[in-house]
Design an enzyme around this catalytic site. Structure first.
Site, PDB file in Angstrom:
ATOM      1  N   TYR A   3      -3.186 -17.292  -0.200  1.00 34.77           N
ATOM      2  CA  TYR A   3      -3.144 -17.912  -1.535  1.00 34.77           C
ATOM      3  C   TYR A   3      -4.056 -19.136  -1.605  1.00 34.77           C
ATOM      4  CZ  TYR A   3       1.393 -15.520  -2.345  1.00 34.77           C
ATOM      5  OH  TYR A   3       2.399 -14.613  -2.515  1.00 34.77           O
ATOM      6  N   ARG A  37       9.194 -15.318  -1.807  1.00 31.84           N
ATOM      7  CA  ARG A  37       7.860 -15.540  -1.224  1.00 31.84           C
ATOM      8  C   ARG A  37       7.962 -16.689  -0.241  1.00 31.84           C
ATOM      9  NH1 ARG A  37       7.353 -11.499  -3.633  1.00 31.84           N
ATOM     10  NH2 ARG A  37       5.751 -10.864  -5.120  1.00 31.84           N
ATOM     11  N   GLY A  84      15.876   4.447  -2.621  1.00 36.15           N
ATOM     12  CA  GLY A  84      16.264   4.296  -4.026  1.00 36.15           C
ATOM     13  C   GLY A  84      16.936   2.965  -4.286  1.00 36.15           C
ATOM     14  N   ASN A 118       2.788  -8.128 -14.217  1.00 34.69           N
ATOM     15  CA  ASN A 118       2.987  -6.701 -13.912  1.00 34.69           C
ATOM     16  C   ASN A 118       4.165  -6.136 -14.709  1.00 34.69           C
ATOM     17  OD1 ASN A 118       0.989  -6.828 -11.964  1.00 34.69           O
ATOM     18  ND2 ASN A 118       2.400  -6.891 -10.225  1.00 34.69           N
ATOM     19  N   ASN A 159      12.315 -11.909  -5.959  1.00 34.07           N
ATOM     20  CA  ASN A 159      10.912 -11.955  -5.520  1.00 34.07           C
ATOM     21  C   ASN A 159      10.645 -13.050  -4.486  1.00 34.07           C
ATOM     22  OD1 ASN A 159       9.023 -10.051  -6.625  1.00 34.07           O
ATOM     23  ND2 ASN A 159       9.491 -10.869  -8.653  1.00 34.07           N
ATOM     24  N   GLY A 173       8.387  -3.002  -6.787  1.00 35.76           N
ATOM     25  CA  GLY A 173       9.498  -3.794  -7.306  1.00 35.76           C
ATOM     26  C   GLY A 173       9.284  -4.214  -8.759  1.00 35.76           C
ATOM     27  N   ASP A 174       8.047  -4.517  -9.121  1.00 31.73           N
ATOM     28  CA  ASP A 174       7.761  -4.929 -10.505  1.00 31.73           C
ATOM     29  C   ASP A 174       7.885  -3.732 -11.453  1.00 31.73           C
ATOM     30  OD1 ASP A 174       7.203  -7.414  -9.422  1.00 31.73           O
ATOM     31  OD2 ASP A 174       5.056  -7.001  -9.276  1.00 31.73           O
ATOM     32  N   GLY A 218      14.090   0.475  -1.178  1.00 30.48           N
ATOM     33  CA  GLY A 218      12.836   1.122  -0.772  1.00 30.48           C
ATOM     34  C   GLY A 218      12.884   2.629  -1.025  1.00 30.48           C
TER      35      GLY A 218
HETATM   36  P1  ATP Z   1       7.599  -4.934  -3.698  1.00 27.58           P
HETATM   37  O1  ATP Z   1       6.976  -4.409  -2.437  1.00 27.58           O
HETATM   38  O2  ATP Z   1       6.842  -4.539  -4.902  1.00 27.58           O
HETATM   39  O3  ATP Z   1       7.930  -6.388  -3.638  1.00 27.58           O
HETATM   40  P2  ATP Z   1      10.456  -4.619  -3.497  1.00 27.58           P
HETATM   41  O4  ATP Z   1      10.553  -5.034  -2.062  1.00 27.58           O
HETATM   42  O5  ATP Z   1      10.914  -5.541  -4.544  1.00 27.58           O
HETATM   43  O6  ATP Z   1       8.976  -4.129  -3.828  1.00 27.58           O
HETATM   44  P3  ATP Z   1      11.268  -1.906  -2.909  1.00 27.58           P
HETATM   45  O7  ATP Z   1      12.661  -1.612  -2.514  1.00 27.58           O
HETATM   46  O8  ATP Z   1      10.214  -1.831  -1.866  1.00 27.58           O
HETATM   47  O9  ATP Z   1      11.277  -3.293  -3.701  1.00 27.58           O
HETATM   48  O10 ATP Z   1      10.813  -0.912  -4.061  1.00 27.58           O
HETATM   49  C1  ATP Z   1      11.385  -0.923  -5.342  1.00 27.58           C
HETATM   50  C2  ATP Z   1      11.776   0.471  -5.744  1.00 27.58           C
HETATM   51  O11 ATP Z   1      10.622   1.335  -5.711  1.00 27.58           O
HETATM   52  C3  ATP Z   1      12.793   1.104  -4.799  1.00 27.58           C
HETATM   53  O12 ATP Z   1      14.106   0.737  -5.180  1.00 27.58           O
HETATM   54  C4  ATP Z   1      12.492   2.581  -5.007  1.00 27.58           C
HETATM   55  O13 ATP Z   1      13.072   3.041  -6.207  1.00 27.58           O
HETATM   56  C5  ATP Z   1      10.970   2.605  -5.195  1.00 27.58           C
HETATM   57  N1  ATP Z   1      10.322   2.805  -3.879  1.00 27.58           N
HETATM   58  C6  ATP Z   1       9.821   1.854  -3.057  1.00 27.58           C
HETATM   59  N2  ATP Z   1       9.302   2.395  -1.933  1.00 27.58           N
HETATM   60  C7  ATP Z   1       9.470   3.725  -2.043  1.00 27.58           C
HETATM   61  C8  ATP Z   1       9.133   4.865  -1.198  1.00 27.58           C
HETATM   62  N3  ATP Z   1       8.520   4.714  -0.022  1.00 27.58           N
HETATM   63  N4  ATP Z   1       9.450   6.099  -1.660  1.00 27.58           N
HETATM   64  C9  ATP Z   1      10.066   6.270  -2.840  1.00 27.58           C
HETATM   65  N5  ATP Z   1      10.415   5.257  -3.664  1.00 27.58           N
HETATM   66  C10 ATP Z   1      10.116   3.993  -3.295  1.00 27.58           C
END
Ligand code: ATP
Length: 316
Positions: free
Chosen positions: A104, A168, A230, A38, A166, A257-258, A227
């Site tokens: 998985y 898991r 930001g 990704n 990441n 996240g990717d 999330g």
């Molecule tokens: P993943 O679910 O892909 O593993 P992650 O847990 O690594 O993601 P998150 O913090 O969920 O990371 O998301 C990464 C970035 O995406 C956040 O820092 C933010 O910039 C953006 N993001 C995620 N969710 C939202 C949301 N609901 N609204 C706006 N921006 C978001």
């Protein structure tokens, strides 16, 4: 002239379109799933040259993944195919919009057979950035030593290391993950944890304390993903919360996240100020969750720029 080298396991993903237990599902659309591919595809769309390495089964699924990633413009020329194991697969089960399970079928997969001698040393040495994901060392002991070897090669050749933990928990215990994450983080130039991952790594709770602890006594860039809020940027000279973008409708929360990691790496390659880099990564994360699938929502550079402009702009 390679910008980024990354490696890991990509699986064939069967994700039904209906919300119900898998035992009642009859149709399974086929796509691909893998954090590192990704990121590789995201970076390619943003205009960078990227090599993605993996070991694939010498089977239809392995060929499908290889064609898909290569079709997106990623350099897959160092990928290996093996007859010794099959390509890993996974199923997603959506029970409600908030309730998703992942199953998985990857134990002993072709990718889990990756070993240090498989690495394309020249490409890692030439790349500007090595992207390491914390999934790869969880796959097997040989994958773990492969990650350590890649880091060594990068260190010897001035290739910057960007680490995305990441976590898991289906692949290993939190104790083992914590130990290996901290080992990798010690060598990383940039660390991109979610708050939960940062808390696991440091034992701290507050965002700023977590970031400070991850810095160690080094000169690292720490960016904690928050999330919808930001992200928090922390370097020796700069400490700032950088707001996320509003998402009208969350279609598929996976892959943010990717996309975020691709945005950060792209900004670093463009040598932009870090607050601007994080802002664009926030925008990409927000864009990805507005679209079904992990890679389908990954934008081009022009598309993110458009997304970040205030609404009401007319393009002609
Ligand atoms: P993943 O679910 O892909 O593993 P992650 O847990 O690594 O993601 P998150 O913090 O969920 O990371 O998301 C990464 C970035 O995406 C956040 O820092 C933010 O910039 C953006 N993001 C995620 N969710 C939202 C949301 N609901 N609204 C706006 N921006 C978001």
């Amino acid at each position: 002239n390679l910008d980024v080298f990354t490696f890991g396991e990509t699986m064939v993903l069967f994700q039904p379109e209906q919300m119900m237990p898998l035992e009642y599902v009859h149709q399974f659309p086929k796509r691909i799933g893998g954090a590192e591919s990704n990121v590789a595809i995201g970076l390619t769309k943003l205009g960078h040259s990227v090599m993605w390495f993996s070991k694939l089964g010498n089977d239809s699924f392995g060929r499908y993944i290889h064609k898909y990633v290569r079709g997106e413009g990623v350099d897959t020329s160092s990928c290996l195919f093996t007859d010794k194991a099959q390509t890993g697969i996974l199923f997603k089960e959506q029970l409600s919009p908030e309730d998703m399970n992942v199953y998985y079928y990857r134990k002993g997969s072709a990718a889990s057979l990756m070993k240090p001698e498989d690495l394309d040393v020249t490409s890692i040495a030439q790349a500007k950035i090595l992207h390491i994901s914390g999934i790869t060392p969880a796959l097997s002991e040989t994958c773990y030593v492969t990650v350590i070897k890649a880091i060594e090669i990068a260190k010897q050749n001035g290739t910057k290391i960007v680490f995305d933990p990441n976590l898991r928990l289906k692949l290993w215990s939190s104790e083992k993950a914590k130990r290996v994450f901290n080992e990798i983080a010690a060598s990383a130039d940039v660390i991109l944890p979610g708050l939960d991952e940062g808390q696991l790594m440091t034992g701290k709770i507050e965002v700023e304390e977590v970031a400070e602890a991850l810095m160690g006594d080094g000169n690292k860039t720490i960016i904690i993903k928050l999330g919808s809020k930001g992200a928090y940027l922390h370097t020796k000279n700069e400490k700032a919360y950088i707001d996320g973008f509003t998402v009208k409708q969350i279609v598929d929360p996976v892959g943010a996240g990717d996309g975020f990691a691709a945005g950060i790496i792209s900004g670093i390659l463009r040598e932009e100020p870090l607050h601007k880099v994080v802002r664009r990564a926030n925008a990409i994360g927000a864009m990805v969750i507005g679209v079904y699938g992990d890679v389908e929502g990954l934008p081009t550079y022009e598309a993110v720029e458009r997304f970040m402009k205030p609404a009401g702009n007319i393009r002609d």
